[in-house]
Design a protein around this motif. Sequence first.
Motif, PDB file in Angstrom:
ATOM      1  N   GLU A 146      26.441  42.148  30.673  1.00 22.67           N
ATOM      2  CA  GLU A 146      27.053  43.322  31.299  1.00 22.67           C
ATOM      3  C   GLU A 146      26.907  43.284  32.812  1.00 22.67           C
ATOM      4  OE1 GLU A 146      26.420  48.195  31.347  1.00 22.67           O
ATOM      5  OE2 GLU A 146      25.466  46.972  29.787  1.00 22.67           O
ATOM      6  N   ARG A 147      25.811  42.738  33.295  1.00 24.00           N
ATOM      7  CA  ARG A 147      25.545  42.697  34.733  1.00 24.00           C
ATOM      8  C   ARG A 147      26.125  41.465  35.420  1.00 24.00           C
ATOM      9  NH1 ARG A 147      21.526  45.609  32.375  1.00 24.00           N
ATOM     10  NH2 ARG A 147      20.412  47.183  33.613  1.00 24.00           N
ATOM     11  N   GLY A 148      26.803  40.584  34.699  1.00 23.10           N
ATOM     12  CA  GLY A 148      27.352  39.389  35.313  1.00 23.10           C
ATOM     13  C   GLY A 148      26.299  38.367  35.690  1.00 23.10           C
ATOM     14  N   LEU A 149      25.166  38.383  34.976  1.00 25.91           N
ATOM     15  CA  LEU A 149      24.091  37.432  35.224  1.00 25.91           C
ATOM     16  C   LEU A 149      24.287  36.252  34.270  1.00 25.91           C
ATOM     17  CD1 LEU A 149      21.241  40.054  35.642  1.00 25.91           C
ATOM     18  CD2 LEU A 149      22.341  38.709  37.452  1.00 25.91           C
ATOM     19  N   VAL A 150      25.039  35.267  34.723  1.00 23.65           N
ATOM     20  CA  VAL A 150      25.488  34.162  33.875  1.00 23.65           C
ATOM     21  C   VAL A 150      24.373  33.174  33.592  1.00 23.65           C
ATOM     22  CG1 VAL A 150      27.101  32.216  33.731  1.00 23.65           C
ATOM     23  CG2 VAL A 150      27.871  34.416  34.666  1.00 23.65           C
ATOM     24  N   PHE A 151      23.587  32.839  34.597  1.00 19.19           N
ATOM     25  CA  PHE A 151      22.527  31.829  34.483  1.00 19.19           C
ATOM     26  C   PHE A 151      21.198  32.513  34.780  1.00 19.19           C
ATOM     27  CE2 PHE A 151      20.865  27.652  36.646  1.00 19.19           C
ATOM     28  CZ  PHE A 151      19.866  27.555  35.698  1.00 19.19           C
ATOM     29  N   VAL A 152      20.375  32.660  33.744  1.00 18.59           N
ATOM     30  CA  VAL A 152      19.118  33.391  33.850  1.00 18.59           C
ATOM     31  C   VAL A 152      18.011  32.582  33.182  1.00 18.59           C
ATOM     32  CG1 VAL A 152      17.880  35.485  33.129  1.00 18.59           C
ATOM     33  CG2 VAL A 152      20.265  35.637  33.879  1.00 18.59           C
ATOM     34  N   GLY A 153      16.842  32.586  33.793  1.00 22.66           N
ATOM     35  CA  GLY A 153      15.663  31.972  33.184  1.00 22.66           C
ATOM     36  C   GLY A 153      14.584  33.011  32.987  1.00 22.66           C
ATOM     37  N   ILE A 154      14.101  33.172  31.768  1.00 27.51           N
ATOM     38  CA  ILE A 154      13.015  34.119  31.524  1.00 27.51           C
ATOM     39  C   ILE A 154      11.733  33.340  31.225  1.00 27.51           C
ATOM     40  CG2 ILE A 154      14.662  35.805  30.656  1.00 27.51           C
ATOM     41  CD1 ILE A 154      13.458  35.360  27.838  1.00 27.51           C
ATOM     42  N   ASP A 155      10.590  33.977  31.512  1.00 29.38           N
ATOM     43  CA  ASP A 155       9.288  33.360  31.294  1.00 29.38           C
ATOM     44  C   ASP A 155       8.525  34.160  30.255  1.00 29.38           C
ATOM     45  OD1 ASP A 155       9.976  31.566  33.268  1.00 29.38           O
ATOM     46  OD2 ASP A 155       8.899  32.633  34.850  1.00 29.38           O
ATOM     47  N   VAL A 156       7.998  33.465  29.241  1.00 27.23           N
ATOM     48  CA  VAL A 156       7.268  34.101  28.149  1.00 27.23           C
ATOM     49  C   VAL A 156       5.965  33.335  27.924  1.00 27.23           C
ATOM     50  CG1 VAL A 156       7.321  34.822  25.731  1.00 27.23           C
ATOM     51  CG2 VAL A 156       9.437  34.818  27.066  1.00 27.23           C
TER      52      VAL A 156
END
Length: 320
Positions: free
Chosen positions: A265-275
């Motif tokens: 929805e926010r147009g964040l196409v390339f995202v990396g999350i840390d877990v």
Amino acid sequence: MSLRVAVQMDPLETINIAGDSSFALMLAAQARGHSVMHYDVRTLAYESGRLTAWATPVTVQRVLGSHFDRDDHRRIDLVKDVDVVLMRQDPPFDLSYITATHLLERLEGQTLVVNDPASVRNAPEKVFVLDFAQFMPPTLVARRIEDVRDFHARHPGDLVMKPLHGNGGKAVVRIPADGSNLGALIELFDNAWVEPHMFQPFLPDIALGDKRIVLVDGAVAGAINRRPGEGEFRSNLAQGGYAEATTLTAREDEICAALGPALRERGLVFVGIDVIGGQWLTEINVTSPTGIVAIDRFNGTDTPGLIWEAIERRHKALAA
């Protein structure tokens, strides 16, 4: 469909082609028939509704010591001469970075910017993640030492202290359970940064790794597990950590499912999350995510290709 791509990033001379995600995206763009230009964010100029940059057409190749060729610099119009802008310069996430997002936001409806600049501005890594507090370890964002001591009393044991807008594991410090260095570190951080700082209990599971999961247009593209190097508790590859193959836990699948719609929805196409430890979400990286080269090396995947497929879909929808 051939696209004209302008990449806003740090100097090409400084990148490590073995693992740089922006370089991998440029290679993939060329392979798909897109033309690529490079410009420095400091050359952006706005006048009378026109946003320009001082750019150079480039070709890139995975050849150490000769990884790019460039043409002459020229002024380009980021509407008339460009179809897609990749906003890929590294943090710090400071007023310069924020101003660039304000300028690029003026391209809305004309030139596709990835990631969406308004969303990048409104979703700094350690702030956006607070929207998903149900997946986070106990977290305090504060500046007053009294607030930190109260938090520490309720969460005894070692603490981790981070700059709120830091990146790459820089200046992340561990505070021992007795809090003996807390006052000095608060003084140091207060002198270095005007914003509050982030505090969390130290998670022993970090010894097992800190997973970087990449999402493309809200869908999981792959992951790597990053383990701390010898004598370190930080697992960032830039801080001496090393990567290994991994799969997702049920909890991580749940986290990604919750994040996906919000990212799309926010147009964040390339995202990396840390877990950490298969269950604790610590960051949502949207400014200049990394890790796709290592992911593809372990998994035999083509994450840059997935990213360009998502960009091409969004550009087609914009042009319709």
